[in-house]
Structure formats: C-alpha cells, structure tokens
Design an enzyme around this catalytic site. Structure first.
Site, PDB file in Angstrom:
ATOM      1  N   CYS A   2     -13.186  -5.117   0.782  1.00 41.57           N
ATOM      2  CA  CYS A   2     -14.500  -5.715   0.699  1.00 41.57           C
ATOM      3  C   CYS A   2     -15.199  -5.639   2.044  1.00 41.57           C
ATOM      4  O   CYS A   2     -14.682  -5.068   3.000  1.00 41.57           O
ATOM      5  CB  CYS A   2     -14.383  -7.178   0.259  1.00 41.57           C
ATOM      6  SG  CYS A   2     -13.463  -7.412  -1.285  1.00 41.57           S
ATOM      7  N   ASP A 101      -5.320 -12.600  -4.867  1.00 43.56           N
ATOM      8  CA  ASP A 101      -4.691 -12.944  -3.597  1.00 43.56           C
ATOM      9  C   ASP A 101      -5.643 -13.756  -2.722  1.00 43.56           C
ATOM     10  O   ASP A 101      -5.216 -14.501  -1.845  1.00 43.56           O
ATOM     11  CB  ASP A 101      -4.195 -11.696  -2.866  1.00 43.56           C
ATOM     12  CG  ASP A 101      -5.271 -10.647  -2.639  1.00 43.56           C
ATOM     13  OD1 ASP A 101      -6.332 -10.726  -3.287  1.00 43.56           O
ATOM     14  OD2 ASP A 101      -5.050  -9.731  -1.830  1.00 43.56           O
ATOM     15  N   ILE A 289      -6.065  18.015   1.146  1.00 43.16           N
ATOM     16  CA  ILE A 289      -7.258  18.739   1.559  1.00 43.16           C
ATOM     17  C   ILE A 289      -6.827  20.009   2.296  1.00 43.16           C
ATOM     18  O   ILE A 289      -5.835  19.995   3.027  1.00 43.16           O
ATOM     19  CB  ILE A 289      -8.130  17.837   2.452  1.00 43.16           C
ATOM     20  CG1 ILE A 289      -9.537  18.380   2.605  1.00 43.16           C
ATOM     21  CG2 ILE A 289      -7.496  17.593   3.793  1.00 43.16           C
ATOM     22  CD1 ILE A 289     -10.480  17.378   3.262  1.00 43.16           C
ATOM     23  N   SER A 363      -1.289   6.039   2.222  1.00 40.67           N
ATOM     24  CA  SER A 363      -1.424   7.000   3.311  1.00 40.67           C
ATOM     25  C   SER A 363      -0.219   6.901   4.241  1.00 40.67           C
ATOM     26  O   SER A 363       0.420   5.860   4.339  1.00 40.67           O
ATOM     27  CB  SER A 363      -2.713   6.705   4.091  1.00 40.67           C
ATOM     28  OG  SER A 363      -2.725   7.345   5.346  1.00 40.67           O
ATOM     29  N   GLY A 364       0.063   7.994   4.947  1.00 40.49           N
ATOM     30  CA  GLY A 364       1.171   8.015   5.912  1.00 40.49           C
ATOM     31  C   GLY A 364       0.762   7.640   7.315  1.00 40.49           C
ATOM     32  O   GLY A 364       1.550   7.803   8.252  1.00 40.49           O
TER      33      GLY A 364
END
EC number: 6.3.5.4
Length: 632
Positions: A2, A101, A289, A363-364
């Site tokens: 948000c 949450d 990508i 993601s890494g």
C-alpha cells in the site's frame, strides 16, 4: 502492499497542511489501486491507498480503527507471522473484525505498545494514532524493505511512503548539496538524507513517536553482529540450518488471497527461491526477462533450465534496446527523488509484465549483500589475502588505465574491473569501499559543481555523513565487515529502493525471502569463509542447494541484473543528451553543474574507451529529468 501519508499538527499553521492529505494520498495511487481512504481530526490527518493482498474484502480497508475507535492505523507491508500472532491475541480475549494482518498489527500495538515491533516478521511502514493520548507512532521494518519519508518543523510532522506524497504538501524545495554530492558518486542517496534539505528517510529498524509536541526517534533493531564471534556449527550443519530457514521463509511468503508468482532470472538466488516455492505451490508461475539483441546480458537460457527442472509455468519477456527506450519516460516520471541504478529499467519492465499475471512475486534480492555475491567482495578478499596475483594487478594499474574499458563485452569489462581493483589497492579500507561502491571518486564528482554549488556544499557535514556510513569498516577487517556495511547502505538505499519503486509503479508486491531477519542474523553468525573463498562466492548458498539446481548454473560468470545501457545512451538517447538534458545551454541556465566538465563526460561516452562513464551520464540524466519536473 500500500501507500501511506499523513500529518501530525502542532498548531493551527500545521493544521493547514491537512487540506493536502487527499492530494498526497492520490499521488500514491499506483502503490494501492484498489481503495483510497482517509481520516482526520484536529491533531492528525491520515491517508491510505490499498493494494489488496490478504482479505481483499472491505473489512481490510484503511485507515482502520479498533472496536473502541480510540486507535487508528495505516499500514504498508505484510506481517508474515500474523496468524500465529492472531492466535496469541485471541487467547487473551481479543476479537477481530477481519482476516487481515493489519488488524493483527493494530491489536498487537494496543496490547504491547512499542515492543510489538520485536514480534513482527515481515516488511512494513506504518502509523498508529492514539486519539486519547494524541500520540502518533511510526515504524519501518528491520531491513528497510519498505520506505518511509518524513519532514519535521515547528508546525507539523509530515510522513509518506514516497517523496511525491511529501511534495504534495507544498514543502520548501531547497536542495541538500551534501546529498547531491553523494549521489554524484553512488547514483543514489543514502538514508537518512534525501535530495531535499528538510526531508529525511526514517532509517531501517527505527521508529518515530510524537506526543505532547515532542518527536523522538529510536532504533529498535540492529543486526546482532559481533566481530570474530561465530557459530560453533560445522559447515554441514550450517548448510542444513540455512536450508531449513530459507524454506520456512519462502513458505511464509506464499500466503496471499491473490495470484502469486516468482521472478526467475537464471541466477542462483532467484532459482533457489523459485525451487523452494514450487515445493509448496505446484501451480507456481515464474517470470524472467531477456535481451534479444544483447546476448552478453541475456540469461534466459538458464532460467528456462530451472523452470523445466522444477515444473513451473514459465514466461519470458524478451526485450530490445527500443523496449528500454520506450519505457524510460514512464520510469523517469515515477522517480520522485534522483535514483540512477540503471537496472531499475529492467525491474520496471519485469514488474509491468508480471503484473498482468500476478499481484505478488517472490524475488532473490538480498542474497548478494548478505552472503557475499558481488565482484567487489571477491576483490576485497584478494586485498585481505594480499597474494602475489593482487600485487601484480596493482603494479599493472598504468596498463589498465590505457586499455579500452566498458561493460559491453567480456574482455573490456575485465580491463575495467582490473583498473578499479588496481586503483583501490592504494586506498585505506574505508576509501576502498567507498570507491568500489560508486562510479565516481570524490575529486571527479566535485568537478561537476559550479562555484555557486560549491559554496552551498558543506564539506564538513558531507564528511561527517560519509564517516557515519563507513563506521563499521575497520582497517584489517574481514568480509563480514564489508557485508555489514552493504546491508546497512547498499541494500536499503539502492537495491531495495529499486525493487520497491519499480514494482510499486506497477502495483506489484515483491517479497524477499532471503531478507527474513532470522536468515540475516544467521548469516552474520557465520565465518567469512562459509560465504566466500578464492573459488566461490555465496559459497554456502551454492553448496546448500547444489543438488536442486541444474549444473549449468554453476561455474559461469555472474552478470547481475544489468541493462545494455551504453549502447542505448549512444543511440536512442543521444539527442536527449546532446540537445536537451545535458545540452550546454541548459546546464548553463541551471547553474548547478560545470559546463566544461559535463562536455568532457559526453565526449568520453561517445569515445572508444568509455569505461564506466555511461553510469555517470545516466546519473546526470536522471537528476536533470527530476530537476526539470520538480524544481525548475
């Protein structure tokens, strides 16, 4: 995910700012396209934009109050252990109106006050208003995954998720020249500074509390790193623990009531995350990508190998140089503070395309900073060991200085790296880190300023700021000292800023399992040789998951998430450089940069030996675009 914004007014003058809360909230629409809400009284005004992830019903809209309506929260982020926390609160008699949450966080604060932060596993920036005490509590997550800007003066405190939301309040736009000088070296601005003198970033692991006209900031978390104090676990047991921690971290981050996927670049880090996620989510969708006309940067072959091995539905977005140029205006328009990590372009496009299929992506990110994955880490190791090879490279610095250097192919990129290493050998540990972390030395960056800009630069304040950033790098230290500084500097202010801004520009939430604080704390309990040796970077990560990944991923050069920026600047952006943003007449009229120094950089860009100048040119272009948009 948000966007939040708000005002705490100390007096009538401060209350005038409340009329801008709606406009400020609207600037955050891309962070939260699903709902806009607001609240105000005579002391506080709050604004919220919602990207619905957990409990997408109206029960999750914000600002959210408790049953008594004494407390009000606006929240950006995710609390991954909220179900366990909810159970604990229910056992104490707390009742809930939603499955969010957000409500768990609010009730935890009501129950435990500021100490609630110690129980949170997640990433966040939030504000909680207590109407009875007329107090406001702000906090940012341990690692700085989520941003939080603020401005404090005698009339008010403003805060927001992004600079553009702060600007909506009509603030003074005096530049911070110490921040600009730093930016010209690093291509980003480290916290707590911003490009504007009066605006600050709340540091990771910090909170801010306002009551009775008094504003206090506190550090509630620091990575528990003790030099030369390491785990007693054997290397095999270290691997077992990492496997357990990371799988648990991934599993916690799969909770969502919307479509969820995973980035898959073809490198070790994202491949590990996608592999672990696929164990618990059989229908996992992965995304990568590639560059169809720049094979040197393309790693999609490796991503496809991983996707095939773990059985995910895999989508490749293949880009050309023109695709990068086509998106650049949107990217630059979204950047509301100078930020020139060029890989942001690729992250933006990957996020934009991924958002068509998912609302959340794993993601890494973070593994390189925590477990030692960068070229500079290998270079520091060579310096620490001070072997004959390192000495030879240093002695040949005059040769590297005259050889062609660029990132465009493997050979010229190697010359570039050797030249940086040779120069760094002559410096102290702190200065070596500073040079290898950036693209321009201090003496190079200072030449960019006009006399007027130089008079606005306070070198003593700059040096104090720099000393603060480098305080944990001693002479004779080890790799863990470098990593500790990376996690405090490069990670939140470059890497995580890039991911947050570019994903939020496309209303996509990114979750980073490697940065669960339990994993980070474990990593800093390890000896340096568990992370890197002369043969292998991120040693423990590679060894722990070696049997799960295709063998082709190993023993190949690390490329990173780069873009072919040099060719792009020389072709598609050539007219923008020469005739617009870096044109002599515009530089002269602006009065910040020295025309002759900019001319030299432009000549080098179009020469046969560009070196790293494309990164400096990109940094100037980003600043110029930003300046025209916000300050001209």
């Amino acid at each position: 995910m948000c966007g939040i914004t708000g005002v705490y007014a100390f007096n009538m003058v401060g209350r005038v700012s409340m009329i801008n809360v709606s406009n400020s909230t609207m600037t955050l629409a891309q962070r939260g396209p699903d709902f806009q809400g607001s609240y105000h009284d005579n002391i506080v005004a709050l604004g919220h934009r919602r990207l619905s992830i957990i409990d997408t019903s109206a029960c999750g809209h914000q600002p959210m109050s408790d049953h008594s309506e004494r407390y009000m929260i606006i929240f950006n982020g995710e609390i991954f252990n909220y179900k366990e926390l909810r159970e604990q609160l229910v056992s104490k008699g707390v009742t809930f109106n939603s499955e969010t949450d957000t409500e768990v966080l609010l009730q935890l604060y009501i129950t435990e006050g500021k100490s609630c932060l110690e129980k949170l596993n997640g990433f966040f920036a939030f504000a909680i208003y207590d109407k009875e005490e007329q107090s406001l509590f702000l906090a940012r997550d341990r690692m700085g995954i989520k941003p939080l800007y603020y401005l404090e003066d005698e009339n008010r405190v403003l805060f927001a998720s992004e600079m553009k939301a702060i600007l909506a309040y009509g603030i003074d736009k005096t530049l911070d020249y110490e921040a600009l000088y730093t930016y010209l070296q690093l291509n980003y601005i480290p916290a707590p500074k911003t490009i504007f003198r009066d605006v600050k970033k709340l540091l990771p692991g910090h909170s801010l509390y306002i009551r009775n006209g008094k504003v206090t900031t506190e550090c509630y978390y620091q990575i528990p790193y003790k030099k030369n104090s390491h785990t007693s676990l054997s290397y095999d047991d270290q691997k077992k623990k990492l496997a357990q921690l990371l799988e648990g971290s991934v599993q916690k981050r799969l909770v969502a009531d919307v479509p969820l996927g995973s980035f898959l670049s073809g490198g070790i880090d994202s491949s590990v995350i996608a592999t672990l996620a696929s164990r618990h989510k059989p229908d996992l969708h992965t995304f990568s990508i590639g560059y169809s006309d720049e094979k040197f940067f393309d790693e999609t072959h490796y991503a496809r190998l991983v996707a095939k091995k773990i059985g995910t539905e895999h989508t490749v977005f293949s880009l050309t140089n023109y695709d990068l140029y086509r998106h650049v205006h949107d990217i630059l328009n979204y950047i509301d503070e100078p930020f020139a990590d060029s890989s942001a372009i690729a992250v933006y496009i990957l996020s934009k395309e991924t958002r068509k299929h998912a609302t959340v992506a794993l993601s890494g990110d973070g593994a390189d900073e925590v477990f030692s994955g960068y070229n500079k880490h290998a270079a520091f190791l060579k310096m620490i060991n001070a072997g004959s090879a390192a000495t030879t490279v240093g002695a040949l610095t005059p040769l590297w200085s005259i050889l062609p250097k660029s990132r465009g192919n493997a050979l010229t990129n190697k010359f570039r790296q050797l030249h940086r290493f040779g120069k760094g050998m002559k410096l102290s540990a702190k200065e070596r880190y500073w040079q290898w972390a950036g693209y321009a030395a201090e003496n190079e960056a200072i030449k960019l300023f006009t006399n007027d800009a130089l008079s606005a630069l306070n070198r003593q304040k700059y040096q104090s700021f720099k000393d603060q950033l480098l305080q944990y790098i001693p002479e004779g230290g080890d790799i863990n000292d470098i990593l500790y500084t990376d996690v405090r500097l490069v990670l939140p202010d470059d890497m995580l800023t890039k991911v947050d801004r570019m994903s939020m520009a496309n209303s996509l939430e990114i979750r980073v399992p490697f940065l669960d604080h339990e994993i980070v704390e474990f990593a800093f309990s390890l000896p340096a040789d568990s992370k890197i040796n002369s043969q292998l970077r991120k040693r423990i990560v590679q060894d722990t998951f070696r049997d799960l990944l295709p063998t082709e991923l190993y023993n190949r050069p690390k490329k990173g998430f780069e873009v072919p920026l040099l060719k792009w600047l020389r072709q598609e952006m050539k007219s923008t450089i020469k005739d617009d943003l870096l044109a002599d007449h515009f530089i002269q009229q602006q009065g910040i940069f020295d025309v002759k120094t900019v001319q030299k950089l432009k000549r080098k860009l179009f020469s046969a030996n560009p070196g790293d100048v494309h990164a400096r040119i990109w940094g100037l272009l980003v600043f110029q675009w930003w300046w025209k948009r916000h300050c001209a």
